[in-house]
Scaffold this motif. Structure first.
Motif, short mmCIF file in Angstrom:
data_model
loop_
_atom_site.label_atom_id
_atom_site.label_comp_id
_atom_site.label_asym_id
_atom_site.label_seq_id
_atom_site.Cartn_x
_atom_site.Cartn_y
_atom_site.Cartn_z
N LEU A 262 0.86 -1.18 0.00
CA LEU A 262 0.00 0.00 0.00
C LEU A 262 0.90 1.23 0.00
O LEU A 262 1.84 1.31 0.79
N LYS A 263 0.62 2.16 -0.90
CA LYS A 263 1.35 3.43 -0.94
C LYS A 263 0.34 4.56 -0.90
O LYS A 263 -0.71 4.49 -1.53
N VAL A 264 0.68 5.61 -0.15
CA VAL A 264 -0.16 6.80 -0.06
C VAL A 264 0.66 7.97 -0.60
O VAL A 264 1.75 8.24 -0.12
N TYR A 265 0.09 8.64 -1.62
CA TYR A 265 0.76 9.79 -2.24
C TYR A 265 0.03 11.07 -1.90
O TYR A 265 -1.20 11.11 -1.90
N GLN A 266 0.79 12.13 -1.63
CA GLN A 266 0.22 13.45 -1.39
C GLN A 266 0.10 14.17 -2.72
O GLN A 266 1.07 14.26 -3.46
N GLN A 267 -1.11 14.66 -3.04
CA GLN A 267 -1.34 15.40 -4.27
C GLN A 267 -1.96 16.74 -3.91
O GLN A 267 -2.34 16.97 -2.77
N ARG A 268 -2.07 17.61 -4.89
CA ARG A 268 -2.66 18.92 -4.64
C ARG A 268 -4.11 18.81 -4.18
O ARG A 268 -4.57 19.58 -3.35
N THR A 269 -4.84 17.87 -4.74
CA THR A 269 -6.26 17.72 -4.42
C THR A 269 -6.51 16.88 -3.19
O THR A 269 -7.65 16.75 -2.76
N GLY A 270 -5.50 16.29 -2.60
CA GLY A 270 -5.66 15.43 -1.43
C GLY A 270 -4.66 14.31 -1.45
O GLY A 270 -3.51 14.51 -1.82
N VAL A 271 -5.10 13.14 -1.08
CA VAL A 271 -4.22 11.98 -1.06
C VAL A 271 -4.73 10.91 -2.01
O VAL A 271 -5.91 10.87 -2.36
N LYS A 272 -3.81 10.04 -2.45
CA LYS A 272 -4.15 8.97 -3.38
C LYS A 272 -3.60 7.66 -2.81
O LYS A 272 -2.43 7.59 -2.45
N LEU A 273 -4.45 6.66 -2.71
CA LEU A 273 -4.03 5.34 -2.25
C LEU A 273 -3.76 4.46 -3.46
O LEU A 273 -4.58 4.39 -4.37
N VAL A 274 -2.61 3.80 -3.46
CA VAL A 274 -2.23 2.90 -4.54
C VAL A 274 -1.90 1.54 -3.93
O VAL A 274 -1.09 1.45 -3.00
N PHE A 275 -2.56 0.51 -4.44
CA PHE A 275 -2.35 -0.85 -3.96
C PHE A 275 -1.63 -1.67 -5.03
O PHE A 275 -1.81 -1.44 -6.22
N SER A 276 -0.85 -2.67 -4.59
CA SER A 276 -0.25 -3.60 -5.55
C SER A 276 -1.33 -4.55 -6.05
O SER A 276 -2.40 -4.67 -5.46
N LYS A 277 -1.04 -5.25 -7.12
CA LYS A 277 -2.03 -6.12 -7.75
C LYS A 277 -2.37 -7.35 -6.89
O LYS A 277 -3.40 -7.97 -7.09
#
Length: 103
Positions: free
Chosen positions: A60-75
Motif C-alpha cells: 500500500l502506498k499513499v501519495y500526497q497530491q494537490r487535491t488530497g491523497v491517493k491510495l495505490v495498492f499492488s495487484k
C-alpha cells in the motif's frame, strides 16, 4: 551553460521518476512486514484488523497530491480488501501542506 542544462535535467528526472510516497506499507500473509512514513495509529489499528480477518500479501502506498491523497495498492491485494482499507482511511490525518484560503 552546459552544466546548467545538466543540473536542470537531473532535477527534472528526480522530480518525475523517483517514487516518493508519504506512506509505504508492505504486507506478508496478513502481517505488516515493513512500514515507512506517517502511519496514523487509528488507521494502523484498522488495517491490522482488516489484514487479520482476510490475510493477504502486497503493498500500500499513499501519495500526497494537490487535491488530497491517493491510495495505490499492488495487484496482489484483493479488491474487497482494497475497498475496506479505503473505507477506514483517515483523510483528515493526511492534510495537504499548502495553506488554502476559504472563500
Amino acid at each position: 551553460m552546459l552544466y546548467v542544462i545538466l543540473i536542470a535535467a537531473i532535477v527534472i528526472f528526480w522530480l518525475v521518476a523517483i517514487d516518493r510516497p508519504v506512506l509505504k506499507v508492505k504486507f506478508e500473509e496478513g502481517k505488516i512486514s515493513q512500514e515507512k512514513g506517517h502511519f496514523p495509529p487509528t488507521f494502523k489499528h484498522n488495517v491490522i484488523d482488516i489484514a487479520s480477518h482476510a490475510p493477504f500479501s502486497g503493498e500500500l502506498k499513499v501519495y500526497q497530491q494537490r487535491t488530497g491523497v491517493k491510495l495505490v495498492f499492488s495487484k496482489q491485494v484483493p479488491k474487497k480488501v482494497q475497498q475496506r482499507i479505503r473505507n477506514v482511511f483517515p483523510h483528515q490525518g493526511f492534510k495537504s501542506k499548502g495553506n488554502k484560503k476559504a472563500s
